[in-house]
Design a protein around this motif. Structure first.
Motif, PDB file in Angstrom:
ATOM      1  N   THR A 433       9.743  86.193  39.413  1.00 28.25           N
ATOM      2  CA  THR A 433      10.641  85.312  40.147  1.00 28.25           C
ATOM      3  C   THR A 433      12.007  85.986  40.214  1.00 28.25           C
ATOM      4  OG1 THR A 433       9.464  83.411  39.206  1.00 28.25           O
ATOM      5  CG2 THR A 433      11.589  82.976  40.259  1.00 28.25           C
ATOM      6  N   LEU A 434      12.589  86.040  41.389  1.00 21.13           N
ATOM      7  CA  LEU A 434      13.854  86.749  41.582  1.00 21.13           C
ATOM      8  C   LEU A 434      15.038  85.903  41.115  1.00 21.13           C
ATOM      9  CD1 LEU A 434      13.218  88.336  45.085  1.00 21.13           C
ATOM     10  CD2 LEU A 434      12.992  89.419  42.843  1.00 21.13           C
ATOM     11  N   ALA A 435      16.021  86.577  40.560  1.00 24.03           N
ATOM     12  CA  ALA A 435      17.236  85.910  40.095  1.00 24.03           C
ATOM     13  C   ALA A 435      18.129  85.560  41.286  1.00 24.03           C
ATOM     14  CB  ALA A 435      17.998  86.814  39.132  1.00 24.03           C
ATOM     15  N   PRO A 436      18.680  84.349  41.332  1.00 20.59           N
ATOM     16  CA  PRO A 436      19.544  83.969  42.460  1.00 20.59           C
ATOM     17  C   PRO A 436      20.887  84.682  42.380  1.00 20.59           C
ATOM     18  CG  PRO A 436      19.518  82.239  40.828  1.00 20.59           C
ATOM     19  CD  PRO A 436      18.510  83.256  40.373  1.00 20.59           C
ATOM     20  N   PRO A 437      21.467  85.036  43.516  1.00 17.51           N
ATOM     21  CA  PRO A 437      22.784  85.686  43.503  1.00 17.51           C
ATOM     22  C   PRO A 437      23.913  84.728  43.137  1.00 17.51           C
ATOM     23  CG  PRO A 437      22.080  85.265  45.755  1.00 17.51           C
ATOM     24  CD  PRO A 437      20.919  84.901  44.878  1.00 17.51           C
ATOM     25  N   GLU A 438      23.645  83.431  43.250  1.00 15.70           N
ATOM     26  CA  GLU A 438      24.650  82.426  42.921  1.00 15.70           C
ATOM     27  C   GLU A 438      23.934  81.120  42.603  1.00 15.70           C
ATOM     28  OE1 GLU A 438      25.605  81.001  47.497  1.00 15.70           O
ATOM     29  OE2 GLU A 438      26.844  82.543  46.545  1.00 15.70           O
ATOM     30  N   PRO A 439      24.551  80.225  41.837  1.00 22.41           N
ATOM     31  CA  PRO A 439      23.908  78.946  41.505  1.00 22.41           C
ATOM     32  C   PRO A 439      23.544  78.167  42.765  1.00 22.41           C
ATOM     33  CG  PRO A 439      25.834  79.312  40.119  1.00 22.41           C
ATOM     34  CD  PRO A 439      25.854  80.387  41.169  1.00 22.41           C
ATOM     35  N   GLY A 440      22.356  77.598  42.758  1.00 17.27           N
ATOM     36  CA  GLY A 440      21.911  76.791  43.889  1.00 17.27           C
ATOM     37  C   GLY A 440      21.183  77.558  44.975  1.00 17.27           C
ATOM     38  N   PHE A 441      21.216  78.891  44.918  1.00 18.70           N
ATOM     39  CA  PHE A 441      20.532  79.681  45.942  1.00 18.70           C
ATOM     40  C   PHE A 441      19.025  79.607  45.721  1.00 18.70           C
ATOM     41  CE2 PHE A 441      18.505  83.527  47.500  1.00 18.70           C
ATOM     42  CZ  PHE A 441      19.058  83.677  48.764  1.00 18.70           C
ATOM     43  N   ARG A 442      18.271  79.455  46.816  1.00 18.09           N
ATOM     44  CA  ARG A 442      16.819  79.421  46.727  1.00 18.09           C
ATOM     45  C   ARG A 442      16.223  80.501  47.633  1.00 18.09           C
ATOM     46  NH1 ARG A 442      14.036  73.628  47.114  1.00 18.09           N
ATOM     47  NH2 ARG A 442      12.279  75.031  46.677  1.00 18.09           N
ATOM     48  N   TYR A 443      15.374  81.311  47.038  1.00 18.21           N
ATOM     49  CA  TYR A 443      14.674  82.329  47.811  1.00 18.21           C
ATOM     50  C   TYR A 443      13.570  81.681  48.642  1.00 18.21           C
ATOM     51  CZ  TYR A 443      16.783  86.199  45.171  1.00 18.21           C
ATOM     52  OH  TYR A 443      17.656  87.103  44.626  1.00 18.21           O
ATOM     53  N   PRO A 444      13.242  82.280  49.780  1.00 16.84           N
ATOM     54  CA  PRO A 444      12.074  81.787  50.521  1.00 16.84           C
ATOM     55  C   PRO A 444      10.815  81.890  49.661  1.00 16.84           C
ATOM     56  CG  PRO A 444      13.352  83.345  51.845  1.00 16.84           C
ATOM     57  CD  PRO A 444      13.913  83.402  50.463  1.00 16.84           C
ATOM     58  N   GLU A 445       9.902  80.963  49.854  1.00 12.27           N
ATOM     59  CA  GLU A 445       8.689  80.935  49.046  1.00 12.27           C
ATOM     60  C   GLU A 445       7.850  82.200  49.222  1.00 12.27           C
ATOM     61  OE1 GLU A 445       7.456  78.369  46.785  1.00 12.27           O
ATOM     62  OE2 GLU A 445       9.632  78.159  46.896  1.00 12.27           O
ATOM     63  N   TRP A 446       7.904  82.816  50.375  1.00 11.52           N
ATOM     64  CA  TRP A 446       7.068  83.996  50.607  1.00 11.52           C
ATOM     65  C   TRP A 446       7.398  85.122  49.628  1.00 11.52           C
ATOM     66  CZ3 TRP A 446       9.371  88.592  51.330  1.00 11.52           C
ATOM     67  CH2 TRP A 446      10.642  88.648  51.903  1.00 11.52           C
ATOM     68  N   THR A 447       8.603  85.129  49.064  1.00  9.92           N
ATOM     69  CA  THR A 447       8.962  86.214  48.144  1.00  9.92           C
ATOM     70  C   THR A 447       8.054  86.200  46.914  1.00  9.92           C
ATOM     71  OG1 THR A 447      10.675  84.857  47.064  1.00  9.92           O
ATOM     72  CG2 THR A 447      11.357  86.186  48.942  1.00  9.92           C
ATOM     73  N   ARG A 448       7.799  85.012  46.361  1.00  4.75           N
ATOM     74  CA  ARG A 448       6.896  84.926  45.215  1.00  4.75           C
ATOM     75  C   ARG A 448       5.462  85.248  45.617  1.00  4.75           C
ATOM     76  NH1 ARG A 448       5.790  80.494  43.386  1.00  4.75           N
ATOM     77  NH2 ARG A 448       6.804  79.047  44.816  1.00  4.75           N
ATOM     78  N   HIS A 449       5.075  84.783  46.793  1.00  7.21           N
ATOM     79  CA  HIS A 449       3.710  85.030  47.253  1.00  7.21           C
ATOM     80  C   HIS A 449       3.464  86.525  47.453  1.00  7.21           C
ATOM     81  CE1 HIS A 449       4.187  80.774  49.207  1.00  7.21           C
ATOM     82  NE2 HIS A 449       4.238  80.752  47.891  1.00  7.21           N
ATOM     83  N   ALA A 450       4.447  87.216  47.987  1.00  5.53           N
ATOM     84  CA  ALA A 450       4.303  88.658  48.201  1.00  5.53           C
ATOM     85  C   ALA A 450       4.175  89.384  46.867  1.00  5.53           C
ATOM     86  CB  ALA A 450       5.500  89.190  48.983  1.00  5.53           C
TER      87      ALA A 450
END
Length: 535
Positions: A433-450
């Motif tokens: 799971t990628l670390a957010p660049p700032e609080p509250g940021f959400r990565y697109p779900e496809w990043t985990r799927h990839a």
């Protein structure tokens, strides 16, 4: 809770087996990931596990409890405890994603096809690896007992485990291990303590319009269709039919949603329409329509209340649209039952193995995702929480901080049905799971799927789980006092074990037939080749 003693020879044998076989298991994981079959249609994935387990010496019952893509595998090395675990292998419709650092469906399939999200491909291989590691330790170190390994399809529908439970498949278990990639960052590498998954109930309503010609049977003779002698279907009032019934059910239940339960606690109700139509001409009433409702709620009483409302709505909607209605359960799970002893045994082995660690190759892939999203790439792109251990009691505090005091179950997963038949642990291991660049940021779900399809990213998670599961099975086989403590707690919590005064029996009947014949999304082969079909 730390156990300072070095691993026993049997536990060392299990861990060494994992070291020697991790590369081959990585290839096995990619086999399942690349099949990406959806719920109740995991034919190739199930067949792969059946063949592999038989090759490893297990006796395998295919189609257990009447489910075509389920299995029950058994291997024994003499008298002793019967220990259970399972693989899942269903993928999620509409989540097709290639193992690349950008949003891209898998090559050669529809972008609406299924893809592994949690991913269950890695969940299954991690548990499978742990059981094979324990089997090796049993063979080489003289441990006796039985390993019982299940193939559990359709987890995203909470599908198979309540069926296996109803048919009695778990009744001979002495303990069970449930593993899942982490869902809560505050509990990334840990075990559930008190707050386990909540009940999940799902029901499908089928509306049919069997006699559309009886709609408007008494007519006024006006408009060229009555006593004039000129009668034609195109000029007659058409029965509303099954599409109208589904639409009425959908909207009326939305209107009623806020009146179903008190505005407290965490619960959700969602719907899916597998069939709408079956009318070949504009003047024919659509003769069948279906809508499925799936509920996650903290208590069984709340589940009963919601489906009482839905049942009433269905009857009224059918009457208004000149239809009949029939309802059928897709699943009914129980609330999860804790077992502190199992959590402590397993967490000690997680401490022994350590949290997952990601290589530079995995970090490069993570940075490529961040760069593609317009973010500044990080030296370590992965979330810190997935790289450290959390004692179960600390994880429990994180749960309780967000829940009202009365709510003791959260979210949903059908592993809960194991917990009522044997002391069961719920092991979490951090997935990439990628670390957010700032609080509250959400990565697109496809990043985990990839990342689930990139061995360098996903292997640390399932390999960690495999080591922990293998070591825990060895403890349960070689240290009778540990197992007895877990079983004593199970008896206490259930008022005497299976059938005890506070035990909750399976919610589906013993002869329940799994809902495999509905029009679930699947891959089909026609004269045009293999394709993806959506109901």
């Amino acid at each position: 809770m730390t156990d300072p003693t070095p691993p026993s020879p049997a536990k060392r044998a299990a861990l060494d087996w994992m070291d020697a076989n991790e590369a081959a298991l990585s290839r096995d994981h990619m086999t399942i990931w690349n099949l990406h079959e959806p719920s109740w249609r995991e034919y190739k994935s199930c067949a792969w596990y059946v063949a592999r387990l038989r090759a490893e010496g297990f006796e395998v019952e295919e189609g257990s409890a009447g489910m075509p893509t389920a299995f029950c595998a058994r291997w024994s090395n003499g008298p002793g405890p019967v220990l259970g675990g399972y693989a899942e292998y269903d993928a999620i419709p509409g989540r097709s994603q290639a193992p690349v650092p950008c949003r891209q469906p898998r090559e050669g399939v529809s972008r609406f096809a299924a893809g592994h999200t949690d991913p269950h491909s890695a969940l299954g291989i991690g548990s499978f690896a742990g059981f094979l590691a324990a089997k090796h330790a049993m063979e080489t170190q003289g441990l006796t007992g039985t390993l019982k390994f299940f193939g559990e399809p359709a987890e995203k529908m909470c599908g198979s485990k309540p069926v296996h439970a109803a048919h009695g498949y778990y009744d001979d278990l002495d303990a069970a291990i449930s593993f899942h990639p982490h869902s809560f960052a505050a509990l990334a590498n840990s075990c559930f303590w008190d707050t386990h998954s909540a009940p999940y109930w799902s029901r499908i309503y089928t509306f049919e319009c069997p006699d559309p010609e009886t709609w408007g049977r008494i007519n006024s003779g006006q408009g060229g269709s009555g006593s004039s002698g000129v009668q034609h279907g195109h000029s007659a009032a058409r029965a509303p039919g099954a599409i109208d019934a589904v639409c009425l059910m959908y909207t009326s239940s939305k209107y009623m949603k806020e009146a179903m339960l008190p505005h407290t606690g965490s619960w959700s109700l969602n719907e899916f329409i597998p069939v709408a139509g079956m009318a070949a001409a504009d003047n024919l009433a659509p003769n069948i329509g279906q809508i499925q409702y799936s509920l996650r709620a903290p208590t069984l009483a709340m589940c009963e209340q919601v489906f009482a409302v839905l049942d009433r709505n269905a009857e009224h909607c059918a009457a208004m649209s000149h239809c009949t209605v029939a309802s059928a359960w897709i699943t009914k799970t129980r609330p999860g039952l804790p077992n502190h002893a199992m959590a402590e045994i397993t967490y000690r082995n997680l401490e022994l193995v350590g949290a997952p660690r990601w290589s530079e190759e995995a970090k490069v892939f993570g940075r490529e995702i961040q760069t593609g999203l317009g973010l500044v790439p990080m030296d370590d792109p992965f979330l810190p929480e997935i790289q450290r251990l959390v004692p179960p009691q600390e994880g429990e505090k994180s749960f309780r901080a967000q829940l009202p005091p009365w709510q003791v179950n959260l979210a949903a997963d059908d592993y809960v049905d194991y917990t009522w038949h044997a002391p069961t642990v719920r092991l979490y291991v951090g997935r990439p799971t990628l670390a957010p660049p700032e609080p509250g940021f959400r990565y697109p779900e496809w990043t985990r799927h990839a990342m689930g399809g990139v061995p360098a990213c996903i292997d640390p998670m399932w390999a960690t789980a495999g080591r922990v599961i293998g070591a825990t099975l060895v403890d349960l086989l070689s240290k009778p006092a540990l197992l007895e403590r877990a079983q004593a707690e199970f008896r206490e919590r259930t008022g005497g074990g299976i059938g005890g005064s506070t035990w909750v029996a399976p919610l589906l009947p013993k002869d329940f037939q799994a809902p495999v014949d509905y029009r679930w999304p699947e891959y089909v082969t026609t004269a045009r080749g293999e394709g993806w079909t959506i109901p």
